[in-house]
Design a protein around this motif. Structure first.
Motif, PDB file in Angstrom:
ATOM      1  N   LEU A  51     -17.275 -10.450 -33.322  1.00  0.00           N
ATOM      2  CA  LEU A  51     -18.224 -11.053 -34.256  1.00  0.00           C
ATOM      3  C   LEU A  51     -17.499 -11.735 -35.411  1.00  0.00           C
ATOM      4  O   LEU A  51     -17.870 -12.833 -35.835  1.00  0.00           O
ATOM      5  CB  LEU A  51     -19.189  -9.992 -34.784  1.00  0.00           C
ATOM      6  N   SER A  52     -16.461 -11.069 -35.926  1.00  0.00           N
ATOM      7  CA  SER A  52     -15.722 -11.620 -37.054  1.00  0.00           C
ATOM      8  C   SER A  52     -15.029 -12.923 -36.673  1.00  0.00           C
ATOM      9  O   SER A  52     -15.018 -13.891 -37.440  1.00  0.00           O
ATOM     10  CB  SER A  52     -14.692 -10.597 -37.543  1.00  0.00           C
ATOM     11  N   GLU A  53     -14.460 -12.956 -35.474  1.00  0.00           N
ATOM     12  CA  GLU A  53     -13.779 -14.171 -35.026  1.00  0.00           C
ATOM     13  C   GLU A  53     -14.765 -15.310 -34.815  1.00  0.00           C
ATOM     14  O   GLU A  53     -14.485 -16.465 -35.151  1.00  0.00           O
ATOM     15  CB  GLU A  53     -13.027 -13.886 -33.725  1.00  0.00           C
ATOM     16  N   LEU A  70     -39.834 -10.566 -44.223  1.00  0.00           N
ATOM     17  CA  LEU A  70     -40.930 -11.542 -44.251  1.00  0.00           C
ATOM     18  C   LEU A  70     -40.336 -12.946 -44.267  1.00  0.00           C
ATOM     19  O   LEU A  70     -39.534 -13.285 -45.143  1.00  0.00           O
ATOM     20  CB  LEU A  70     -41.801 -11.331 -45.493  1.00  0.00           C
ATOM     21  N   LYS A  71     -40.738 -13.751 -43.278  1.00  0.00           N
ATOM     22  CA  LYS A  71     -40.209 -15.113 -43.204  1.00  0.00           C
ATOM     23  C   LYS A  71     -41.140 -16.076 -43.929  1.00  0.00           C
ATOM     24  O   LYS A  71     -42.318 -16.182 -43.594  1.00  0.00           O
ATOM     25  CB  LYS A  71     -40.041 -15.544 -41.750  1.00  0.00           C
ATOM     26  N   PRO A  72     -40.629 -16.780 -44.929  1.00  0.00           N
ATOM     27  CA  PRO A  72     -41.449 -17.776 -45.614  1.00  0.00           C
ATOM     28  C   PRO A  72     -41.670 -18.993 -44.726  1.00  0.00           C
ATOM     29  O   PRO A  72     -41.052 -19.122 -43.661  1.00  0.00           O
ATOM     30  CB  PRO A  72     -40.602 -18.123 -46.853  1.00  0.00           C
ATOM     31  N   PRO A  73     -42.542 -19.927 -45.153  1.00  0.00           N
ATOM     32  CA  PRO A  73     -42.792 -21.120 -44.331  1.00  0.00           C
ATOM     33  C   PRO A  73     -41.521 -21.885 -43.979  1.00  0.00           C
ATOM     34  O   PRO A  73     -41.421 -22.490 -42.913  1.00  0.00           O
ATOM     35  CB  PRO A  73     -43.724 -21.952 -45.221  1.00  0.00           C
ATOM     36  N   SER A  74     -40.566 -21.871 -44.876  1.00  0.00           N
ATOM     37  CA  SER A  74     -39.271 -22.484 -44.571  1.00  0.00           C
ATOM     38  C   SER A  74     -38.169 -21.567 -45.085  1.00  0.00           C
ATOM     39  O   SER A  74     -38.332 -20.885 -46.089  1.00  0.00           O
ATOM     40  CB  SER A  74     -39.156 -23.860 -45.229  1.00  0.00           C
ATOM     41  N   GLY A  75     -37.074 -21.528 -44.383  1.00  0.00           N
ATOM     42  CA  GLY A  75     -35.969 -20.680 -44.796  1.00  0.00           C
ATOM     43  C   GLY A  75     -35.884 -19.403 -43.992  1.00  0.00           C
ATOM     44  O   GLY A  75     -36.665 -19.161 -43.064  1.00  0.00           O
ATOM     45  N   ASP A  76     -34.913 -18.570 -44.360  1.00  0.00           N
ATOM     46  CA  ASP A  76     -34.646 -17.329 -43.644  1.00  0.00           C
ATOM     47  C   ASP A  76     -35.567 -16.203 -44.097  1.00  0.00           C
ATOM     48  O   ASP A  76     -36.110 -16.244 -45.200  1.00  0.00           O
ATOM     49  CB  ASP A  76     -33.193 -16.904 -43.885  1.00  0.00           C
ATOM     50  N   PRO A  77     -35.755 -15.173 -43.245  1.00  0.00           N
ATOM     51  CA  PRO A  77     -36.573 -14.026 -43.652  1.00  0.00           C
ATOM     52  C   PRO A  77     -35.962 -13.321 -44.861  1.00  0.00           C
ATOM     53  O   PRO A  77     -34.742 -13.350 -45.070  1.00  0.00           O
ATOM     54  CB  PRO A  77     -36.584 -13.127 -42.413  1.00  0.00           C
ATOM     55  N   ARG A  86     -27.308  -8.568 -44.305  1.00  0.00           N
ATOM     56  CA  ARG A  86     -26.358  -9.456 -44.983  1.00  0.00           C
ATOM     57  C   ARG A  86     -25.121  -8.682 -45.456  1.00  0.00           C
ATOM     58  O   ARG A  86     -24.003  -9.204 -45.429  1.00  0.00           O
ATOM     59  CB  ARG A  86     -27.036 -10.166 -46.152  1.00  0.00           C
ATOM     60  N   ILE A  87     -25.328  -7.452 -45.913  1.00  0.00           N
ATOM     61  CA  ILE A  87     -24.192  -6.626 -46.323  1.00  0.00           C
ATOM     62  C   ILE A  87     -23.269  -6.365 -45.129  1.00  0.00           C
ATOM     63  O   ILE A  87     -22.041  -6.456 -45.239  1.00  0.00           O
ATOM     64  CB  ILE A  87     -24.683  -5.306 -46.939  1.00  0.00           C
ATOM     65  N   ILE A  88     -23.861  -6.039 -43.978  1.00  0.00           N
ATOM     66  CA  ILE A  88     -23.066  -5.789 -42.771  1.00  0.00           C
ATOM     67  C   ILE A  88     -22.315  -7.049 -42.354  1.00  0.00           C
ATOM     68  O   ILE A  88     -21.114  -7.008 -42.040  1.00  0.00           O
ATOM     69  CB  ILE A  88     -23.973  -5.282 -41.633  1.00  0.00           C
ATOM     70  N   ALA A  89     -23.011  -8.181 -42.360  1.00  0.00           N
ATOM     71  CA  ALA A  89     -22.368  -9.448 -41.997  1.00  0.00           C
ATOM     72  C   ALA A  89     -21.206  -9.762 -42.938  1.00  0.00           C
ATOM     73  O   ALA A  89     -20.133 -10.214 -42.503  1.00  0.00           O
ATOM     74  CB  ALA A  89     -23.395 -10.578 -42.011  1.00  0.00           C
ATOM     75  N   SER A  90     -21.402  -9.521 -44.220  1.00  0.00           N
ATOM     76  CA  SER A  90     -20.355  -9.782 -45.206  1.00  0.00           C
ATOM     77  C   SER A  90     -19.106  -8.971 -44.927  1.00  0.00           C
ATOM     78  O   SER A  90     -17.976  -9.480 -45.015  1.00  0.00           O
ATOM     79  CB  SER A  90     -20.884  -9.463 -46.613  1.00  0.00           C
ATOM     80  N   GLU A  91     -19.287  -7.695 -44.549  1.00  0.00           N
ATOM     81  CA  GLU A  91     -18.133  -6.839 -44.242  1.00  0.00           C
ATOM     82  C   GLU A  91     -17.403  -7.293 -42.986  1.00  0.00           C
ATOM     83  O   GLU A  91     -16.235  -6.960 -42.778  1.00  0.00           O
ATOM     84  CB  GLU A  91     -18.587  -5.387 -44.086  1.00  0.00           C
ATOM     85  N   LEU A  92     -18.085  -8.062 -42.150  1.00  0.00           N
ATOM     86  CA  LEU A  92     -17.459  -8.633 -40.952  1.00  0.00           C
ATOM     87  C   LEU A  92     -16.821  -9.988 -41.240  1.00  0.00           C
ATOM     88  O   LEU A  92     -16.219 -10.591 -40.347  1.00  0.00           O
ATOM     89  CB  LEU A  92     -18.506  -8.790 -39.841  1.00  0.00           C
ATOM     90  N   PRO A  95     -20.347 -15.515 -42.941  1.00  0.00           N
ATOM     91  CA  PRO A  95     -21.148 -16.094 -44.026  1.00  0.00           C
ATOM     92  C   PRO A  95     -22.639 -16.044 -43.695  1.00  0.00           C
ATOM     93  O   PRO A  95     -23.020 -15.840 -42.541  1.00  0.00           O
ATOM     94  CB  PRO A  95     -20.649 -17.542 -44.088  1.00  0.00           C
ATOM     95  N   GLU A  96     -23.465 -16.232 -44.708  1.00  0.00           N
ATOM     96  CA  GLU A  96     -24.922 -16.154 -44.488  1.00  0.00           C
ATOM     97  C   GLU A  96     -25.398 -17.160 -43.457  1.00  0.00           C
ATOM     98  O   GLU A  96     -26.317 -16.876 -42.694  1.00  0.00           O
ATOM     99  CB  GLU A  96     -25.666 -16.330 -45.809  1.00  0.00           C
ATOM    100  N   ASP A  97     -24.778 -18.353 -43.432  1.00  0.00           N
ATOM    101  CA  ASP A  97     -25.232 -19.343 -42.447  1.00  0.00           C
ATOM    102  C   ASP A  97     -24.748 -19.015 -41.037  1.00  0.00           C
ATOM    103  O   ASP A  97     -25.093 -19.700 -40.073  1.00  0.00           O
ATOM    104  CB  ASP A  97     -24.827 -20.752 -42.853  1.00  0.00           C
ATOM    105  N   GLY A  98     -23.964 -17.929 -40.905  1.00  0.00           N
ATOM    106  CA  GLY A  98     -23.563 -17.462 -39.586  1.00  0.00           C
ATOM    107  C   GLY A  98     -24.492 -16.400 -39.015  1.00  0.00           C
ATOM    108  O   GLY A  98     -24.272 -15.921 -37.901  1.00  0.00           O
ATOM    109  N   ILE A  99     -25.528 -16.022 -39.780  1.00  0.00           N
ATOM    110  CA  ILE A  99     -26.507 -15.046 -39.305  1.00  0.00           C
ATOM    111  C   ILE A  99     -27.643 -15.777 -38.601  1.00  0.00           C
ATOM    112  O   ILE A  99     -28.288 -16.654 -39.185  1.00  0.00           O
ATOM    113  CB  ILE A  99     -27.088 -14.212 -40.465  1.00  0.00           C
ATOM    114  N   GLU A 100     -27.877 -15.429 -37.344  1.00  0.00           N
ATOM    115  CA  GLU A 100     -29.029 -15.958 -36.613  1.00  0.00           C
ATOM    116  C   GLU A 100     -30.118 -14.901 -36.636  1.00  0.00           C
ATOM    117  O   GLU A 100     -29.956 -13.808 -36.088  1.00  0.00           O
ATOM    118  CB  GLU A 100     -28.654 -16.297 -35.173  1.00  0.00           C
ATOM    119  N   TRP A 101     -31.236 -15.218 -37.294  1.00  0.00           N
ATOM    120  CA  TRP A 101     -32.338 -14.272 -37.428  1.00  0.00           C
ATOM    121  C   TRP A 101     -33.276 -14.419 -36.244  1.00  0.00           C
ATOM    122  O   TRP A 101     -33.770 -15.518 -35.963  1.00  0.00           O
ATOM    123  CB  TRP A 101     -33.099 -14.520 -38.727  1.00  0.00           C
TER     124      TRP A 101
END
Length: 291
Positions: A51-53, A70-77, A86-92, A95-101
């Protein structure tokens, strides 16, 4: 047991002190989750290394639950669950734009994990022995309790014993629905695929109550001021965990380590304050279960 709410400034100060003392290489910006400034290294072949790579992670979460996911009309949940992810992703080092919700409802959480549609599920996901037969859990990162929501004008229902003969809405495949079937079988359950689908039937009198975890119901009460209320006290304990593929012990240990680190350095409290803390008091972090 509750603890006094902490201001965002106080949390940031605690986090800054902890990371300075430990010589860490991550920082917590005001009003957001931690971001990693130096790429972490992991043992080759582990889920963490892959995942990190890739700098990407697929996270299953709810899209219809105020305060938690809760997902708004536009943007991420948005919500406490998504901040934990996000905390888990950060430790890996992701970046936030690397998270697929990926929207994950109660009934498909195990299938999505088993089938590889998601890498982790952070979705008000109660840890229990039945689910452990199919998936593994890190955590818990929060402990909720099942409650009941009714119309503001309803004074007839004050607890689960009052639900005999009543029409009660919940979600198929959820722990609350299972609890009702086992402990309060005289309730007439009306099951759907998402808790938000219970709101209009409750408004229209097609059901008498909605039951799920107190924090989920609190979000609906807050979002629909004056329409609904929560009655009685929570009547179960629901430890929320992060679901992942069964047998990936190294990944589970990594996430448990990440949670405990976030409990200690203030990121967990900040995540709560920025989301569910707008409505609910800040609880103490739970003890991680390293089964």
């Amino acid at each position: 047991m509750r603890i006094r709410r902490l201001s965002v400034l106080a949390v940031a100060a605690v986090a800054a002190f902890a990371m300075t003392a430990c010589g860490g290489d991550s920082e917590t910006p005001a009003g957001g989750s931690a971001t990693t400034t130096a790429a972490p290294t992991f043992e080759a072949g582990t889920t963490m290394a892959k995942l990190s790579e890739a700098k990407k992670i697929k996270v299953g979460t709810k899209f219809d639950q105020p305060l938690f996911g809760l997902k708004p009309p536009s943007g991420d949940p948005e919500g406490f669950d998504t901040e934990i992810a996000r905390i888990i992703a950060s430790e890996l080092g992701i970046p936030e734009d690397g998270i697929e919700w990926i929207e994950t409802v109660s009934a498909n959480r195990e299938p999505f994990i088993e089938g590889g549609q998601v890498d982790i599920v952070v979705a008000t996901y109660t840890i229990n022995d039945t689910r452990k037969q199919k998936v593994d859990f890190a955590g818990p990162y929060y402990e909720a309790g099942q409650s009941i929501m009714v119309l503001e004008s309803n004074n007839d229902i004050n607890g689960p014993d009052d639900l005999a003969g009543k029409k009660v809405c919940s979600v198929e495949g959820s722990t609350p629905a299972k609890n009702m079937a086992e402990k309060y079988p005289q309730a007439q359950m009306q099951l759907t695929d998402a808790y938000s689908n219970c709101l209009e039937p409750l408004r229209q009198g097609q059901v008498d109550a909605v039951t799920t975890d107190n924090v989920i119901l609190s979000g609906f009460v807050d979002q629909n001021a004056g329409e609904f209320k929560i009655v009685g006290e929570p009547f179960t304990k629901e430890p929320y965990g992060i679901g992942m593929k069964k047998g990936d012990d190294a990944f589970r240990t990594f996430i448990n380590d990440t949670l405990e680190k976030a409990f200690e350095d203030g990121r967990w409290v900040q995540a709560w304050e920025d989301t569910a803390g707008a409505v609910l008091d800040t609880p103490e972090p739970p003890a991680v279960d390293r089964y």
